[in-house]
Design an enzyme around this catalytic site. Structure first.
Site, mmCIF file in Angstrom:
data_model
loop_
_atom_site.group_PDB
_atom_site.id
_atom_site.type_symbol
_atom_site.label_atom_id
_atom_site.label_comp_id
_atom_site.label_asym_id
_atom_site.label_seq_id
_atom_site.Cartn_x
_atom_site.Cartn_y
_atom_site.Cartn_z
ATOM 1 N N ASP A 176 0.849 -1.187 0.000
ATOM 2 C CA ASP A 176 0.000 0.000 0.000
ATOM 3 C C ASP A 176 0.889 1.243 0.000
ATOM 4 O O ASP A 176 1.891 1.305 0.721
ATOM 5 C CB ASP A 176 -0.897 -0.006 1.242
ATOM 6 N N ASN A 184 -2.608 12.829 -3.173
ATOM 7 C CA ASN A 184 -3.549 13.233 -4.220
ATOM 8 C C ASN A 184 -4.120 14.622 -3.940
ATOM 9 O O ASN A 184 -4.242 15.456 -4.843
ATOM 10 C CB ASN A 184 -4.696 12.225 -4.306
ATOM 11 N N HIS A 189 -4.638 14.582 -8.956
ATOM 12 C CA HIS A 189 -4.840 13.183 -9.357
ATOM 13 C C HIS A 189 -3.903 12.751 -10.485
ATOM 14 O O HIS A 189 -3.526 11.580 -10.564
ATOM 15 C CB HIS A 189 -6.292 12.964 -9.766
ATOM 16 N N ASP A 193 -1.613 9.534 -10.306
ATOM 17 C CA ASP A 193 -1.532 8.462 -11.307
ATOM 18 C C ASP A 193 -0.085 8.171 -11.683
ATOM 19 O O ASP A 193 0.317 7.004 -11.804
ATOM 20 C CB ASP A 193 -2.317 8.861 -12.567
ATOM 21 N N GLU A 219 -4.686 2.326 -4.253
ATOM 22 C CA GLU A 219 -3.223 2.413 -4.136
ATOM 23 C C GLU A 219 -2.633 1.121 -3.578
ATOM 24 O O GLU A 219 -1.506 1.122 -3.073
ATOM 25 C CB GLU A 219 -2.831 3.603 -3.257
#
Length: 311
Positions: A176, A184, A189, A193, A219
């Site tokens: 994780d 974020n 975002h 990504d 994630e």
């Protein structure tokens, strides 16, 4: 194209061979149905030109066998016959033939059928590629290029049964990205990504050829390690954790100032009673504890206190 001609008449085979080779195709020949079926299975021709009546397996039986054996390919079947009755022609088409040529075989008639066969088999080949591409897309996470979870349950079940049967270890590592929501929120975002893609790439670089890597959720990533015991799996995940930290992806919301990951590992030991679903829960519990201990850490089931609960 590879073209298989099956007829017990040498003269018919000669005419067909001449037409096939004049068109630039490869021609194989069989003198009876049994030989034709054996050659078809071994050579997988794109076109079958077969007599309706011949020794061994007749044309109808051969045609049915071809259709029943097809999975991701298609053979164009032309049936040769001196039986010009409508019910005979319909019987051949019902068995799977694509076209008919009435004997005596005229080169022009065969020539025209082969042109159609080439067009049809090319379309089937293109459709096969398209189906394969769609299948790959259905099982692939579009952002990271890793496997998605669609095929995971079936794969884990097969791996577990194989490991039980042959007495092999395997490990699951649930990873994780630490403090990803604040990342974020801070950087947007698109940056999130890119960060996930970088982590996925780093994880893929650590995987062996036999390992499977999945984007498990947002994630989270899952690394499946066949024939890898807890000690080796832990060493690999610690290297991965260090590599992500060294990427130096700036993260002001992280205590270290850079993006980090945590991982929880569970392992199957031959003779153990845990199934793959239980191992996933154990890996999730270990991951929870790694994050509770401060993140940027790798925990195994053995590291857990008795009171640890999954997130």
């Amino acid at each position: 194209m590879r073209v298989l001609v099956a007829d017990d008449d040498p003269g018919v085979r000669l005419v067909a061979k001449t037409v096939v080779e004049e068109l630039g195709h490869e021609c194989m020949q069989a003198a009876d149905g049994h030989e034709a079926w054996d050659m078809f299975r071994r050579c997988q021709p794109q076109v079958l030109i077969t007599d309706r009546v011949m020794p061994g397996i007749d044309g109808l039986q051969l045609c049915r066998a071809v259709r029943e054996s097809e999975r991701n390919s298609y053979a164009y079947v032309v049936m040769l016959t001196s039986l010009a009755k409508r019910d005979e022609i319909l019987a051949g088409i019902d068995a799977g033939a694509d076209d008919y040529v009435i004997k005596p075989v005229e080169p022009f008639a065969l020539h025209s059928r082969l042109l159609v066969a080439q067009r049809v088999t090319s379309l089937h080949l293109e459709l096969g590629r398209y189906r394969l591409e769609l299948a790959q897309q259905a099982h692939t996470d579009p952002l990271t290029g890793l496997n998605n979870r669609l095929q995971l349950p079936a794969y884990l079940e097969r791996l577990h049964h194989r490991s039980v049967r042959y007495g092999r270890d395997y490990s699951l590592a649930l990873c994780d990205v630490d403090f990803f929501k604040p990342y974020n929120d801070t950087y947007g975002h698109q940056a999130g990504d890119r960060a996930l893609q970088a982590v996925a790439s780093a994880l893929a670089s650590f995987g062996r050829h036999s390992d499977d890597i999945y984007r498990y959720g947002g994630e989270e990533f899952l690394l499946v390690l066949p024939e890898q015991a807890a000690l080796a799996a832990t060493a690999a995940l610690k290297r991965f954790r260090a590599t992500v930290q060294k990427l130096g992806i700036v993260h002001s919301g992280s205590p270290l100032g850079v993006l980090t990951v945590s991982a929880g590992i569970s392992s199957f030991v031959p003779g153990g009673t845990s199934d793959s679903e239980a191992l996933l829960r154990q890996a999730d519990t270990a991951l929870y504890q790694a994050k509770a201990a401060g993140r940027n850490a790798v925990f195994t089931l053995e590291d857990l206190p008795a009171t640890a609960e999954p997130a």
